[in-house]
Write a protein that holds these residues in place. Structure first.
Motif, PDB file in Angstrom:
ATOM      1  N   GLY A   1       0.847   8.676   0.826  1.00 40.86           N
ATOM      2  CA  GLY A   1       1.932   7.821   0.363  1.00 40.86           C
ATOM      3  C   GLY A   1       2.750   8.526  -0.692  1.00 40.86           C
ATOM      4  O   GLY A   1       3.578   7.916  -1.366  1.00 40.86           O
TER       5      GLY A   1
ATOM      6  N   SER B   1       2.273   9.839   4.707  1.00 40.79           N
ATOM      7  CA  SER B   1       1.757   8.623   5.333  1.00 40.79           C
ATOM      8  C   SER B   1       0.507   8.953   6.131  1.00 40.79           C
ATOM      9  O   SER B   1       0.127  10.126   6.275  1.00 40.79           O
TER      10      SER B   1
ATOM     11  N   SER C   1       6.209  -4.035  -5.200  1.00 43.94           N
ATOM     12  CA  SER C   1       6.316  -3.570  -3.814  1.00 43.94           C
ATOM     13  C   SER C   1       5.088  -4.019  -3.044  1.00 43.94           C
ATOM     14  O   SER C   1       4.024  -4.281  -3.619  1.00 43.94           O
TER      15      SER C   1
ATOM     16  N   GLY D   1       4.476   5.351  -0.939  1.00 46.08           N
ATOM     17  CA  GLY D   1       3.454   4.446  -0.453  1.00 46.08           C
ATOM     18  C   GLY D   1       3.684   4.042   0.987  1.00 46.08           C
ATOM     19  O   GLY D   1       4.574   4.553   1.672  1.00 46.08           O
ATOM     20  N   GLN D   2       2.882   3.091   1.464  1.00 41.89           N
ATOM     21  CA  GLN D   2       3.052   2.542   2.793  1.00 41.89           C
ATOM     22  C   GLN D   2       2.319   1.205   2.846  1.00 41.89           C
ATOM     23  O   GLN D   2       1.508   0.894   1.979  1.00 41.89           O
ATOM     24  N   ILE D   3       2.613   0.428   3.867  1.00 47.44           N
ATOM     25  CA  ILE D   3       1.880  -0.822   4.052  1.00 47.44           C
ATOM     26  C   ILE D   3       0.495  -0.485   4.599  1.00 47.44           C
ATOM     27  O   ILE D   3       0.371   0.205   5.615  1.00 47.44           O
TER      28      ILE D   3
ATOM     29  N   HIS E   1       3.927  -2.000  -0.846  1.00 42.05           N
ATOM     30  CA  HIS E   1       3.389  -0.709  -0.425  1.00 42.05           C
ATOM     31  C   HIS E   1       2.249  -0.285  -1.353  1.00 42.05           C
ATOM     32  O   HIS E   1       2.189  -0.671  -2.522  1.00 42.05           O
TER      33      HIS E   1
END
Length: 231
Positions: free
Chosen positions: A48, A23, A91, A57-59, A93
């Protein structure tokens, strides 16, 4: 980059040109690896992706991108980092792809005052010797102005002066007497012509006319006491 392309990179694992970060919480370490890629042959940091090759992944919100931009401002000189966002299927993400292309004429790069290098899949602080070597290479980069193609042809140079230089060089033992008296061959021998293209340096030394193309020409010379360049 597509998700399929991302998966292909992840399957191959980390290497001398690919690094995984879970992240943006590891953004500083990611930037250190980007610095190493810039000082080497280029590479990608996939934010991610975990070290065990899981694509989580990530937002990626506006604040996330601002954090990335703020981090990239800590490079010296400014680093040409490309940012790509790869959405994960079904998703919200995304994986951030940070790409550092090789920048041979600009390295060494530093992040937060330190330079880094890539050895295998490991990023480490660059040794002082390597840093000094890269700094010297940057100072004498091949893409300097004098090594670029000139706006004039061979016929526009002072042919008599080129041949006089050849004879003086041969008399001083600095050029072999066997060199052809063809001006083109002399320039090739002096490194002032590449692939039949006259370089700016040839115009500085042998040009007949400086204006309007070379209004700020300046030639700096040094005289050495002995036969080497130590004094």
């Amino acid at each position: 980059m597509t998700f399929s392309e991302l998966e292909a990179f992840v399957r191959r694992g980390e290497s001398d040109s690919v690094e995984f970060k879970k992240s943006t919480g590891q953004l500083t370490r990611a930037a250190e690896s980007l610095c190493a890629f810039l000082n080497g042959h280029g590479g990608l940091v996939l934010v991610g992706v975990s070290p065990d090759k899981k694509i989580t992944g990530q937002i990626v919100a506006d604040g996330t991108l601002q954090d990335v931009a703020q981090c990239l401002r800590r490079f010296e000189p400014p680093a040409p980092i490309q940012i790509d966002r790869v959405p994960l299927p079904n998703s919200d993400h995304e994986v951030l792809v940070l790409q550092a292309d090789a920048a041979y004429e600009t390295r060494p790069f530093a992040f937060d005052g330190r330079s880094y290098e890539r050895i295998g899949s490991t990023t480490s602080v660059m040794s002082q010797a390597t840093y000094q070597r890269l700094l010297l290479e940057r100072t004498h980069a091949k893409q300097r102005w004098e090594n670029l193609p000139a706006a004039v042809s061979l016929e526009e140079l002072d042919q008599d002066e080129i041949l006089r230089t050849l004879r003086l060089g041969a008399d001083a033992g600095r050029m072999p007497a066997s060199v052809s008296e063809d001006p083109a061959d002399v320039l090739d021998r002096l490194g002032l012509r590449v692939r039949a293209q006259v370089l700016n340096a040839a115009v500085v030394v042998f040009g007949r006319r400086m204006l309007p193309d070379y209004p700020q020409r300046q030639l700096r010379m040094a005289r050495f006491r002995g036969s080497d360049k130590t004094e």
